[in-house]
Each structure stands twice: as structure tokens, then as C-alpha cells.
Design a protein around this motif. Structure first.
Motif, PDB file in Angstrom:
ATOM      1  N   SER A  17       0.819  -1.202   0.000  1.00 49.86           N
ATOM      2  CA  SER A  17       0.000   0.000   0.000  1.00 49.86           C
ATOM      3  C   SER A  17       0.861   1.262   0.000  1.00 49.86           C
ATOM      4  O   SER A  17       0.572   2.224  -0.718  1.00 49.86           O
ATOM      5  N   ILE A  18       1.920   1.249   0.789  1.00 47.64           N
ATOM      6  CA  ILE A  18       2.833   2.400   0.817  1.00 47.64           C
ATOM      7  C   ILE A  18       3.523   2.563  -0.529  1.00 47.64           C
ATOM      8  O   ILE A  18       3.597   3.660  -1.081  1.00 47.64           O
ATOM      9  N   ILE A  19       4.010   1.447  -1.077  1.00 44.89           N
ATOM     10  CA  ILE A  19       4.723   1.503  -2.359  1.00 44.89           C
ATOM     11  C   ILE A  19       3.771   1.910  -3.489  1.00 44.89           C
ATOM     12  O   ILE A  19       4.192   2.538  -4.458  1.00 44.89           O
ATOM     13  N   ALA A  20       2.487   1.588  -3.353  1.00 48.61           N
ATOM     14  CA  ALA A  20       1.505   1.979  -4.378  1.00 48.61           C
ATOM     15  C   ALA A  20       1.359   3.492  -4.441  1.00 48.61           C
ATOM     16  O   ALA A  20       1.076   4.046  -5.509  1.00 48.61           O
ATOM     17  N   ASP A  21       1.567   4.162  -3.304  1.00 51.40           N
ATOM     18  CA  ASP A  21       1.442   5.619  -3.269  1.00 51.40           C
ATOM     19  C   ASP A  21       2.604   6.325  -3.952  1.00 51.40           C
ATOM     20  O   ASP A  21       2.427   7.369  -4.565  1.00 51.40           O
ATOM     21  N   ARG A  22       3.795   5.744  -3.797  1.00 47.46           N
ATOM     22  CA  ARG A  22       4.994   6.359  -4.399  1.00 47.46           C
ATOM     23  C   ARG A  22       6.165   5.409  -4.332  1.00 47.46           C
ATOM     24  O   ARG A  22       6.186   4.492  -3.505  1.00 47.46           O
ATOM     25  N   GLU A  23       7.142   5.623  -5.187  1.00 47.57           N
ATOM     26  CA  GLU A  23       8.375   4.842  -5.128  1.00 47.57           C
ATOM     27  C   GLU A  23       9.071   5.170  -3.815  1.00 47.57           C
ATOM     28  O   GLU A  23       9.094   6.319  -3.381  1.00 47.57           O
ATOM     29  N   VAL A  24       9.623   4.147  -3.181  1.00 47.49           N
ATOM     30  CA  VAL A  24      10.204   4.324  -1.854  1.00 47.49           C
ATOM     31  C   VAL A  24      11.420   3.426  -1.703  1.00 47.49           C
ATOM     32  O   VAL A  24      11.489   2.363  -2.315  1.00 47.49           O
ATOM     33  N   GLU A  54       9.684  -8.792  -4.365  1.00 47.20           N
ATOM     34  CA  GLU A  54      10.332  -8.628  -5.663  1.00 47.20           C
ATOM     35  C   GLU A  54      10.432  -9.975  -6.380  1.00 47.20           C
ATOM     36  O   GLU A  54      10.184 -10.067  -7.586  1.00 47.20           O
ATOM     37  N   LYS A  55      10.749 -11.011  -5.638  1.00 54.79           N
ATOM     38  CA  LYS A  55      10.823 -12.354  -6.221  1.00 54.79           C
ATOM     39  C   LYS A  55       9.461 -12.802  -6.752  1.00 54.79           C
ATOM     40  O   LYS A  55       9.367 -13.483  -7.770  1.00 54.79           O
ATOM     41  N   GLN A  56       8.391 -12.419  -6.050  1.00 52.80           N
ATOM     42  CA  GLN A  56       7.031 -12.749  -6.478  1.00 52.80           C
ATOM     43  C   GLN A  56       6.540 -11.825  -7.598  1.00 52.80           C
ATOM     44  O   GLN A  56       5.429 -11.973  -8.075  1.00 52.80           O
ATOM     45  N   GLN A  57       7.372 -10.861  -7.962  1.00 54.03           N
ATOM     46  CA  GLN A  57       7.089  -9.901  -9.034  1.00 54.03           C
ATOM     47  C   GLN A  57       5.928  -8.962  -8.703  1.00 54.03           C
ATOM     48  O   GLN A  57       5.241  -8.474  -9.594  1.00 54.03           O
ATOM     49  N   PHE A  58       5.718  -8.702  -7.404  1.00 53.09           N
ATOM     50  CA  PHE A  58       4.726  -7.719  -6.975  1.00 53.09           C
ATOM     51  C   PHE A  58       5.329  -6.322  -6.946  1.00 53.09           C
ATOM     52  O   PHE A  58       4.611  -5.334  -7.023  1.00 53.09           O
ATOM     53  N   ILE A  59       6.656  -6.256  -6.810  1.00 47.99           N
ATOM     54  CA  ILE A  59       7.371  -4.985  -6.871  1.00 47.99           C
ATOM     55  C   ILE A  59       8.607  -5.166  -7.740  1.00 47.99           C
ATOM     56  O   ILE A  59       9.055  -6.283  -7.974  1.00 47.99           O
ATOM     57  N   GLU A  60       9.114  -4.053  -8.219  1.00 45.40           N
ATOM     58  CA  GLU A  60      10.390  -4.022  -8.928  1.00 45.40           C
ATOM     59  C   GLU A  60      11.219  -2.917  -8.306  1.00 45.40           C
ATOM     60  O   GLU A  60      10.706  -2.087  -7.559  1.00 45.40           O
ATOM     61  N   SER A  61      12.496  -2.916  -8.620  1.00 45.61           N
ATOM     62  CA  SER A  61      13.373  -1.900  -8.040  1.00 45.61           C
ATOM     63  C   SER A  61      14.246  -1.277  -9.112  1.00 45.61           C
ATOM     64  O   SER A  61      14.437  -1.840 -10.194  1.00 45.61           O
ATOM     65  N   LYS A  62      14.728  -0.096  -8.771  1.00 45.69           N
ATOM     66  CA  LYS A  62      15.704   0.569  -9.620  1.00 45.69           C
ATOM     67  C   LYS A  62      16.592   1.421  -8.727  1.00 45.69           C
ATOM     68  O   LYS A  62      16.155   1.933  -7.699  1.00 45.69           O
ATOM     69  N   ILE A  63      17.841   1.537  -9.120  1.00 44.50           N
ATOM     70  CA  ILE A  63      18.817   2.327  -8.373  1.00 44.50           C
ATOM     71  C   ILE A  63      18.756   3.759  -8.898  1.00 44.50           C
ATOM     72  O   ILE A  63      18.855   3.991 -10.106  1.00 44.50           O
ATOM     73  N   LEU A  64      18.579   4.688  -7.972  1.00 45.95           N
ATOM     74  CA  LEU A  64      18.521   6.107  -8.329  1.00 45.95           C
ATOM     75  C   LEU A  64      19.515   6.887  -7.479  1.00 45.95           C
ATOM     76  O   LEU A  64      19.771   6.521  -6.327  1.00 45.95           O
ATOM     77  N   PRO A  65      20.049   7.974  -8.026  1.00 42.23           N
ATOM     78  CA  PRO A  65      20.990   8.778  -7.247  1.00 42.23           C
ATOM     79  C   PRO A  65      20.286   9.458  -6.068  1.00 42.23           C
ATOM     80  O   PRO A  65      19.095   9.744  -6.120  1.00 42.23           O
ATOM     81  N   SER A  66      21.046   9.693  -5.023  1.00 37.39           N
ATOM     82  CA  SER A  66      20.524  10.360  -3.826  1.00 37.39           C
ATOM     83  C   SER A  66      21.256  11.679  -3.628  1.00 37.39           C
ATOM     84  O   SER A  66      22.458  11.769  -3.861  1.00 37.39           O
ATOM     85  N   PHE A  76       8.960  -0.015  -6.603  1.00 36.27           N
ATOM     86  CA  PHE A  76       7.670   0.428  -7.134  1.00 36.27           C
ATOM     87  C   PHE A  76       6.815  -0.786  -7.444  1.00 36.27           C
ATOM     88  O   PHE A  76       7.310  -1.892  -7.639  1.00 36.27           O
ATOM     89  N   LEU A  77       5.503  -0.551  -7.469  1.00 35.27           N
ATOM     90  CA  LEU A  77       4.533  -1.621  -7.654  1.00 35.27           C
ATOM     91  C   LEU A  77       4.432  -2.025  -9.119  1.00 35.27           C
ATOM     92  O   LEU A  77       4.453  -1.177 -10.011  1.00 35.27           O
ATOM     93  N   THR A  78       4.316  -3.313  -9.369  1.00 34.61           N
ATOM     94  CA  THR A  78       4.071  -3.832 -10.716  1.00 34.61           C
ATOM     95  C   THR A  78       2.560  -3.997 -10.904  1.00 34.61           C
ATOM     96  O   THR A  78       1.781  -3.851  -9.960  1.00 34.61           O
ATOM     97  N   LYS A  79       2.162  -4.344 -12.097  1.00 30.19           N
ATOM     98  CA  LYS A  79       0.750  -4.637 -12.371  1.00 30.19           C
ATOM     99  C   LYS A  79       0.271  -5.793 -11.486  1.00 30.19           C
ATOM    100  O   LYS A  79      -0.822  -5.739 -10.923  1.00 30.19           O
ATOM    101  N   GLU A  80       1.108  -6.835 -11.361  1.00 30.04           N
ATOM    102  CA  GLU A  80       0.765  -7.971 -10.507  1.00 30.04           C
ATOM    103  C   GLU A  80       0.624  -7.534  -9.048  1.00 30.04           C
ATOM    104  O   GLU A  80      -0.241  -8.014  -8.322  1.00 30.04           O
ATOM    105  N   GLY A  81       1.492  -6.607  -8.628  1.00 36.50           N
ATOM    106  CA  GLY A  81       1.426  -6.081  -7.268  1.00 36.50           C
ATOM    107  C   GLY A  81       0.154  -5.291  -7.023  1.00 36.50           C
ATOM    108  O   GLY A  81      -0.434  -5.367  -5.938  1.00 36.50           O
TER     109      GLY A  81
END
Length: 112
Positions: A17-24, A54-66, A76-81
């Protein structure tokens, strides 16, 4: 009963639910959970859950600069998520309704 036992089955839905609101990113997710009163949640609980989701493919990840240090892994949430979160929401609301009904009403026993 300890809250951690009750929370075990619910934490996935809360995290999605949190990840659905925004990438975190992970640490941020822990802080958000704590801000909602989940004070017993620690990173050692959240990170394995993120790996599982992530293994269940409910979320995916990406590395971003800080701006504040090293790059961060954002989730972030996938369609399956999204579908899983909708299913969780429906099941959770149904369960809460049943438990609240049981706890707040006069007991009904069959065959009486």
C-alpha cells in the motif's frame, strides 16, 4: 498475544500500500511504517519482505541517485502487485468486518 504475530500476515499488504502511493527506498519505508505507529518494525523485517515481494514480481526496483549520499534502491509496484494489493484490501476489509462483528455483538450459537 504479541502484535508481531498479528502483523506477520498483514505487513505485506501494508508495504504494498505504501509503495503503491509512491516509489520508496527501504529505510524510508521503515520510517513511514513507524510514523503510522508500527514502532516494532525494523529493517531486518522489511528488507527480507521486499526481497520476497520482488521475487514474487509484486514490486520491482531501480537504483537512483541520492542527494544525501550513495545511490538508493527504490521500489515500485508492478501490475501484478496492484492486483495482489486489491485482493489483499478486499480480504482485509472482509476479515475486519467479521472480527468486529464478532467482538461487538451478542454471541450467536447454532442450535440454540
Amino acid at each position: 498475544m504479541k502484535e508481531t504475530k498479528l502483523l506477520k500476515g498483514v505487513l505485506e499488504g501494508c508495504v504494498l500500500s505504501i509503495i503503491a502511493d509512491r516509489e520508496v527506498y527501504g529505510y524510508e519505508l521503515v520510517q513511514i511504517l513507524k510514523s503510522y505507529g508500527f514502532t516494532t518494525i525494523v529493517a531486518g523485517t522489511v528488507y527480507p519482505l521486499l526481497q520476497k515481494l520482488e521475487k514474487q514480481q509484486f514490486i520491482e526496483s531501480k537504483i537512483l541517485p541520492s542527494h544525501d549520499g550513495p545511490d538508493r534502491k527504490y521500489f515500485f509496484l508492478t501490475k501484478e502487485g496492484q492486483l495482489y494489493l486489491q485482493e489483499f484490501d478486499n480480504q482485509w476489509n472482509g476479515l475486519v468486518k467479521k472480527v468486529n462483528h464478532l467482538l461487538t455483538s451478542e454471541r450467536m450459537y447454532p442450535d440454540e
